[in-house]
Scaffold this motif. Sequence first.
Motif, short mmCIF file in Angstrom:
data_model
loop_
_atom_site.label_atom_id
_atom_site.label_comp_id
_atom_site.label_asym_id
_atom_site.label_seq_id
_atom_site.Cartn_x
_atom_site.Cartn_y
_atom_site.Cartn_z
N ASP A 70 19.69 39.37 12.90
CA ASP A 70 19.93 38.20 13.74
C ASP A 70 21.32 38.34 14.37
O ASP A 70 22.33 38.29 13.67
N GLY A 71 21.37 38.53 15.68
CA GLY A 71 22.64 38.70 16.37
C GLY A 71 22.95 40.16 16.62
O GLY A 71 22.13 41.05 16.42
N ASP A 72 24.18 40.41 17.05
CA ASP A 72 24.63 41.76 17.40
C ASP A 72 25.07 42.50 16.14
O ASP A 72 25.99 42.05 15.45
N PRO A 73 24.44 43.63 15.82
CA PRO A 73 24.81 44.35 14.61
C PRO A 73 26.14 45.09 14.72
O PRO A 73 26.64 45.61 13.73
N GLY A 74 26.70 45.18 15.92
CA GLY A 74 28.00 45.82 16.08
C GLY A 74 27.94 47.33 16.22
O GLY A 74 28.97 47.98 16.30
N THR A 75 26.76 47.90 16.27
CA THR A 75 26.61 49.34 16.48
C THR A 75 25.35 49.59 17.29
O THR A 75 24.50 48.72 17.40
N ARG A 76 25.27 50.77 17.85
CA ARG A 76 24.12 51.16 18.66
C ARG A 76 23.56 52.46 18.09
O ARG A 76 24.26 53.22 17.44
N PRO A 77 22.28 52.75 18.34
CA PRO A 77 21.70 54.01 17.85
C PRO A 77 22.50 55.21 18.34
O PRO A 77 22.97 55.23 19.49
N ARG A 78 22.64 56.20 17.46
CA ARG A 78 23.42 57.39 17.80
C ARG A 78 22.55 58.62 18.02
O ARG A 78 23.05 59.65 18.48
N GLU A 79 21.25 58.54 17.68
CA GLU A 79 20.40 59.73 17.77
C GLU A 79 18.93 59.35 17.67
O GLU A 79 18.59 58.22 17.32
N HIS A 80 18.09 60.33 17.98
CA HIS A 80 16.65 60.25 17.79
C HIS A 80 16.29 61.30 16.74
O HIS A 80 16.70 62.46 16.87
N ILE A 81 15.52 60.90 15.72
CA ILE A 81 15.09 61.87 14.71
C ILE A 81 13.57 61.97 14.68
O ILE A 81 12.87 61.07 15.15
N PHE A 82 13.08 63.06 14.16
CA PHE A 82 11.66 63.37 14.08
C PHE A 82 10.98 63.34 15.45
O PHE A 82 9.83 62.96 15.59
N VAL A 83 11.72 63.80 16.47
CA VAL A 83 11.11 63.87 17.81
C VAL A 83 10.05 64.96 17.88
O VAL A 83 9.23 64.96 18.80
N GLY A 84 10.01 65.86 16.89
CA GLY A 84 8.96 66.86 16.83
C GLY A 84 7.58 66.25 16.62
O GLY A 84 6.57 66.89 16.88
N SER A 85 7.55 64.99 16.17
CA SER A 85 6.26 64.31 15.99
C SER A 85 6.21 62.99 16.75
O SER A 85 5.47 62.09 16.40
N TRP B 260 14.99 65.82 10.22
CA TRP B 260 16.24 65.20 9.81
C TRP B 260 17.40 65.85 10.58
O TRP B 260 17.36 67.06 10.82
N PRO B 261 18.44 65.11 10.89
CA PRO B 261 19.61 65.73 11.52
C PRO B 261 20.30 66.69 10.54
O PRO B 261 20.17 66.50 9.32
N PRO B 262 21.01 67.67 11.04
CA PRO B 262 21.70 68.60 10.16
C PRO B 262 22.62 67.86 9.17
O PRO B 262 23.35 66.94 9.55
N GLY B 263 22.51 68.23 7.90
CA GLY B 263 23.37 67.65 6.87
C GLY B 263 22.94 66.29 6.36
O GLY B 263 23.61 65.69 5.54
N PHE B 264 21.80 65.76 6.84
CA PHE B 264 21.36 64.44 6.40
C PHE B 264 19.95 64.53 5.86
O PHE B 264 19.04 64.99 6.51
N VAL C 15 23.49 41.74 4.71
CA VAL C 15 24.20 42.99 4.50
C VAL C 15 25.68 42.63 4.54
O VAL C 15 26.18 42.12 5.54
N THR C 16 26.37 42.85 3.43
CA THR C 16 27.81 42.59 3.39
C THR C 16 28.51 43.85 3.86
O THR C 16 28.35 44.91 3.28
N GLY C 17 29.23 43.74 4.94
CA GLY C 17 29.86 44.90 5.55
C GLY C 17 29.10 45.27 6.82
O GLY C 17 28.20 44.57 7.26
N SER C 18 29.47 46.38 7.39
CA SER C 18 28.86 46.80 8.64
C SER C 18 27.88 47.94 8.38
O SER C 18 27.84 48.53 7.29
N LEU C 19 27.10 48.26 9.38
CA LEU C 19 26.17 49.38 9.29
C LEU C 19 26.97 50.68 9.33
O LEU C 19 27.96 50.78 10.06
N ASP C 20 26.54 51.66 8.57
CA ASP C 20 27.18 52.98 8.64
C ASP C 20 26.89 53.62 9.99
O ASP C 20 27.75 54.20 10.62
N PHE C 21 25.64 53.53 10.42
CA PHE C 21 25.21 53.99 11.74
C PHE C 21 23.77 53.54 11.96
O PHE C 21 23.14 53.01 11.04
N ALA C 22 23.27 53.77 13.15
CA ALA C 22 21.89 53.42 13.48
C ALA C 22 21.24 54.60 14.20
O ALA C 22 21.92 55.40 14.84
N GLY C 23 19.92 54.69 14.06
CA GLY C 23 19.20 55.76 14.73
C GLY C 23 17.75 55.39 14.96
O GLY C 23 17.21 54.48 14.33
#
Length: 135
Positions: free
Chosen positions: A97-112, A129-133, A16-24
Amino acid sequence: MSLKGSCLCGTVKYEVTGSLDFAGNCHCSICRKSHGAAFATWGIIKPDQFRWVSGEDFVQHYESSPGRTRYFCRKCGSPLASAHAGSVGEVVMGTIDGDPGTRPREHIFVGSKAPWYDITDSLPQHDTWPPGFMP
């Protein structure tokens, strides 16, 4: 920045060239069954940032739900990535492989989520899905 990832047996490698937008963390039944765990942790990327580096002949895929394709190593079975509408837009955080530089920001589909698993952190929880995503 560049992130590298691989399957359990090391046959398939990606970058992946660049960083993660976010994780969940996703608790839907498909992710749970695909990963054999209480949830799957995904890193969201821009599709043009992803490329297979080696072992692409060993990458198998299937459409797990309409418009969603999951990629895994056919040699060892490791889930690696997923695509919505044709382009890889998520990587499995456990394959980085290694530290991705970000940590999870949320839990989704916890209804199931798995009834035997209790979420004990303070991250936001969304029944679907989170609001707006929505990919």
